[in-house]
Design an enzyme around this catalytic site. Structure first.
Site, PDB file in Angstrom:
ATOM      1  CG  HIS A 227     -37.589 -29.841  -9.404  1.00  0.00           C
ATOM      2  ND1 HIS A 227     -37.171 -29.117  -8.314  1.00  0.00           N
ATOM      3  CD2 HIS A 227     -36.532 -29.890 -10.248  1.00  0.00           C
ATOM      4  CE1 HIS A 227     -35.918 -28.753  -8.500  1.00  0.00           C
ATOM      5  NE2 HIS A 227     -35.504 -29.204  -9.661  1.00  0.00           N
TER       6      HIS A 227
ATOM      7  CB  CYS B  71     -33.938 -31.784  -8.286  1.00  0.00           C
ATOM      8  SG  CYS B  71     -32.644 -30.537  -8.284  1.00  0.00           S
TER       9      CYS B  71
ATOM     10  CG  ASN C  73     -33.614 -25.920  -9.014  1.00  0.00           C
ATOM     11  OD1 ASN C  73     -33.797 -26.575  -7.988  1.00  0.00           O
ATOM     12  ND2 ASN C  73     -33.345 -26.472 -10.173  1.00  0.00           N
TER      13      ASN C  73
HETATM   14  O1  UT7 Z   1     -33.015 -29.032 -10.934  1.00  0.00           O
HETATM   15  C1  UT7 Z   1     -32.427 -30.080 -11.633  1.00  0.00           C
HETATM   16  C2  UT7 Z   1     -32.855 -30.099 -13.038  1.00  0.00           C
HETATM   17  N1  UT7 Z   1     -32.423 -28.908 -13.686  1.00  0.00           N
HETATM   18  C3  UT7 Z   1     -32.961 -28.549 -14.808  1.00  0.00           C
HETATM   19  O2  UT7 Z   1     -33.858 -29.225 -15.270  1.00  0.00           O
HETATM   20  C4  UT7 Z   1     -32.429 -27.332 -15.485  1.00  0.00           C
HETATM   21  C5  UT7 Z   1     -32.370 -27.560 -16.971  1.00  0.00           C
HETATM   22  N2  UT7 Z   1     -31.793 -26.522 -17.766  1.00  0.00           N
HETATM   23  C6  UT7 Z   1     -32.134 -25.207 -17.774  1.00  0.00           C
HETATM   24  O3  UT7 Z   1     -32.910 -24.767 -16.970  1.00  0.00           O
HETATM   25  C7  UT7 Z   1     -31.566 -24.358 -18.862  1.00  0.00           C
HETATM   26  O4  UT7 Z   1     -30.868 -25.170 -19.774  1.00  0.00           O
HETATM   27  C8  UT7 Z   1     -30.635 -23.222 -18.372  1.00  0.00           C
HETATM   28  C9  UT7 Z   1     -31.459 -22.133 -17.694  1.00  0.00           C
HETATM   29  C10 UT7 Z   1     -29.610 -23.771 -17.418  1.00  0.00           C
HETATM   30  C11 UT7 Z   1     -29.933 -22.588 -19.572  1.00  0.00           C
HETATM   31  O5  UT7 Z   1     -30.887 -22.131 -20.518  1.00  0.00           O
HETATM   32  P1  UT7 Z   1     -30.733 -22.507 -22.059  1.00  0.00           P
HETATM   33  O6  UT7 Z   1     -31.772 -21.767 -22.779  1.00  0.00           O
HETATM   34  O7  UT7 Z   1     -30.727 -24.002 -22.168  1.00  0.00           O
HETATM   35  O8  UT7 Z   1     -29.346 -21.896 -22.417  1.00  0.00           O
HETATM   36  P2  UT7 Z   1     -27.996 -22.618 -22.892  1.00  0.00           P
HETATM   37  O9  UT7 Z   1     -27.379 -23.384 -21.767  1.00  0.00           O
HETATM   38  O10 UT7 Z   1     -28.231 -23.342 -24.166  1.00  0.00           O
HETATM   39  O11 UT7 Z   1     -27.130 -21.348 -23.185  1.00  0.00           O
HETATM   40  C12 UT7 Z   1     -27.525 -20.388 -24.171  1.00  0.00           C
HETATM   41  C13 UT7 Z   1     -26.525 -19.257 -24.106  1.00  0.00           C
HETATM   42  C14 UT7 Z   1     -25.082 -19.746 -24.105  1.00  0.00           C
HETATM   43  O12 UT7 Z   1     -24.317 -18.840 -24.885  1.00  0.00           O
HETATM   44  P3  UT7 Z   1     -23.928 -19.219 -26.397  1.00  0.00           P
HETATM   45  O13 UT7 Z   1     -23.166 -20.501 -26.296  1.00  0.00           O
HETATM   46  O14 UT7 Z   1     -25.238 -19.360 -27.105  1.00  0.00           O
HETATM   47  O15 UT7 Z   1     -23.110 -18.048 -26.799  1.00  0.00           O
HETATM   48  C15 UT7 Z   1     -24.686 -19.616 -22.663  1.00  0.00           C
HETATM   49  O16 UT7 Z   1     -23.293 -19.402 -22.489  1.00  0.00           O
HETATM   50  O17 UT7 Z   1     -26.707 -18.524 -22.891  1.00  0.00           O
HETATM   51  C16 UT7 Z   1     -25.448 -18.389 -22.233  1.00  0.00           C
HETATM   52  N3  UT7 Z   1     -25.697 -18.317 -20.793  1.00  0.00           N
HETATM   53  C17 UT7 Z   1     -25.961 -17.164 -20.182  1.00  0.00           C
HETATM   54  N4  UT7 Z   1     -26.043 -15.894 -20.645  1.00  0.00           N
HETATM   55  C18 UT7 Z   1     -26.359 -14.941 -19.751  1.00  0.00           C
HETATM   56  C19 UT7 Z   1     -25.724 -19.322 -19.899  1.00  0.00           C
HETATM   57  N5  UT7 Z   1     -26.014 -18.828 -18.678  1.00  0.00           N
HETATM   58  C20 UT7 Z   1     -26.165 -17.493 -18.826  1.00  0.00           C
HETATM   59  C21 UT7 Z   1     -26.472 -16.441 -17.940  1.00  0.00           C
HETATM   60  N6  UT7 Z   1     -26.556 -15.193 -18.463  1.00  0.00           N
HETATM   61  N7  UT7 Z   1     -26.698 -16.632 -16.639  1.00  0.00           N
END
Ligand code: UT7
Length: 336
Positions: A258, A116, A288
């Site tokens: 980004h 990225c 993204n």
């Molecule tokens: O481009 C390169 C660089 N990329 C980035 O910088 C991206 C960085 N990360 C992010 O954008 C975020 O971490 C995400 C959008 C990927 C995830 O958001 P988050 O608030 O960090 O969520 P998380 O990964 O901590 O997950 C929270 C919960 C989890 O469930 P539990 O374990 O709390 O029960 C996940 O399983 O959300 C769940 N989850 C979803 N739920 C519904 C993960 N993806 C989804 C989804 N829909 N699509």
């Protein structure tokens, strides 16, 4: 330009392209355990563009390259640099094919691989080619068919990543003129490479002589840790780039970060003290798009009039490698 002393790479054209196919959050909720509310509130994404079967990164790159060359007023470049994580094939690089299809056969052409942050690594590379006198005019394209490496069943990535391309034309010029690319602050942290990776498909796995384990050919991201590091690194690199330019953070008219996640963009802008009206964003409609993210954002913002001649622009990116970068430029008057 005569002589190489004080040469800078100056942006003189910009263009962006997204494929026509659109995937909405509702399309995703039909096949994944997710919701429109989760996707919008956690990422800021509502729709994204995706390629048709048979379309490759080069097809996106050619479209963006054509638009950038047109915007520059001349279909000419003596080097073509393509930043991508999704080359058409493992070998050869995709840039020579893109150059040939743009009528630039004979130009130096190669790919840059920095996920990225590819556009910022590409800007530094293009600036170096110009400063060294290797090239007078560089077409820098960043293109990713990111959906080709995403596991369609992985709700953590399938809702975020999408396809697109953006490009700029850089010409030799003076460091003090509008469009001149400032010092590019770059960094990497290979100790955390596992946060963002495609485990299989390279020499590590192929040298075993065994087929890839199921799912290992797909992109994986540890979202939470990546998020934290993205905010830290983009903030620090942005401060360093602004300082190098001799600006204050209050001088920044537009932040072009980004488009990883709307919450990351807000967190970075808050730490830098850049108010919402100075932040460029298109993540809601493109998601993204990997390396393409920043030049696509610049092209769309310039076209919409959100980015205008004289704006002091801060660019910053973070992604797999890990790798990050930041630079500055005063936006030039361009036809878009
Ligand atoms: O481009 C390169 C660089 N990329 C980035 O910088 C991206 C960085 N990360 C992010 O954008 C975020 O971490 C995400 C959008 C990927 C995830 O958001 P988050 O608030 O960090 O969520 P998380 O990964 O901590 O997950 C929270 C919960 C989890 O469930 P539990 O374990 O709390 O029960 C996940 O399983 O959300 C769940 N989850 C979803 N739920 C519904 C993960 N993806 C989804 C989804 N829909 N699509």
């Amino acid at each position: 330009m005569s002589g190489r002393a004080g040469r800078a790479a100056v942006v003189c054209g910009v263009g962006g392209y997204v494929p026509p196919g659109v995937v909405t959050n509702e399309d995703l909720t039909a096949r994944l355990d997710t919701s429109d509310e989760w996707i919008r509130s956690r990422t800021g994404i509502a729709t994204r563009h995706v390629i048709e079967p048979g379309t490759a990164t080069s097809d996106l790159a050619v479209e963006a390259g054509l638009r950038a060359l047109k915007s520059s007023g001349e279909a000419r470049a003596d080097a073509v640099v393509l930043a991508t994580t999704t080359p058409d094939q493992p070998c050869p690089a995709t840039a020579p094919q893109v150059a040939a299809r743009l009528g630039l056969a004979g130009a130096a052409a190669f790919d840059v691989s920095a996920v990225c942050t590819g556009f910022l690594y590409g800007l530094a590379t293009a600036s170096g080619l110009i400063a060294a006198g290797t090239a007078e005019r560089v077409l820098l394209i960043a293109a990713d068919a990111f959906t080709t490496i995403i596991d369609p069943q992985d709700r953590g990535t399938a809702v975020i990543f999408a396809d697109g391309a953006g490009a700029v034309v850089l010409r030799a010029g003076r460091p003090d003129e509008p469009g001149a690319v400032g010092r590019t602050v770059l960094g990497s942290d290979g100790d955390h490479r596992h946060l963002i990776e495609v485990p299989a498909g390279g020499s590590r796995q192929r040298s075993t002589g065994l087929p890839a384990a199921p799912g290992e050919e797909f992109f994986r991201m540890h979202g939470r840790d990546t998020y934290r590091m993205a905010v830290e690194r983009m903030t620090a690199a942005s401060k360093a780039a602004v300082e190098s330019a001799g600006w204050d953070l209050a001088d920044v008219d537009r932040l072009a970060a980004h488009q990883a996640n709307a919450r990351i963009l807000t967190a970075v802008a808050e730490r830098l003290g850049i108010p919402p009206e100075r932040q460029l964003s298109n993540i809601e409609h493109v998601g993204n798009t990997g390396a393409a993210s920043i030049p696509l954002l610049l092209a769309q913002a310039a076209e919409a009039g959100d980015l205008a001649a004289g704006h002091r622009v801060l660019l910053t990116a973070f992604g797999g490698g890990l790798a990050w970068g930041s630079t500055t430029l005063v936006w030039p008057g361009l036809d878009v």
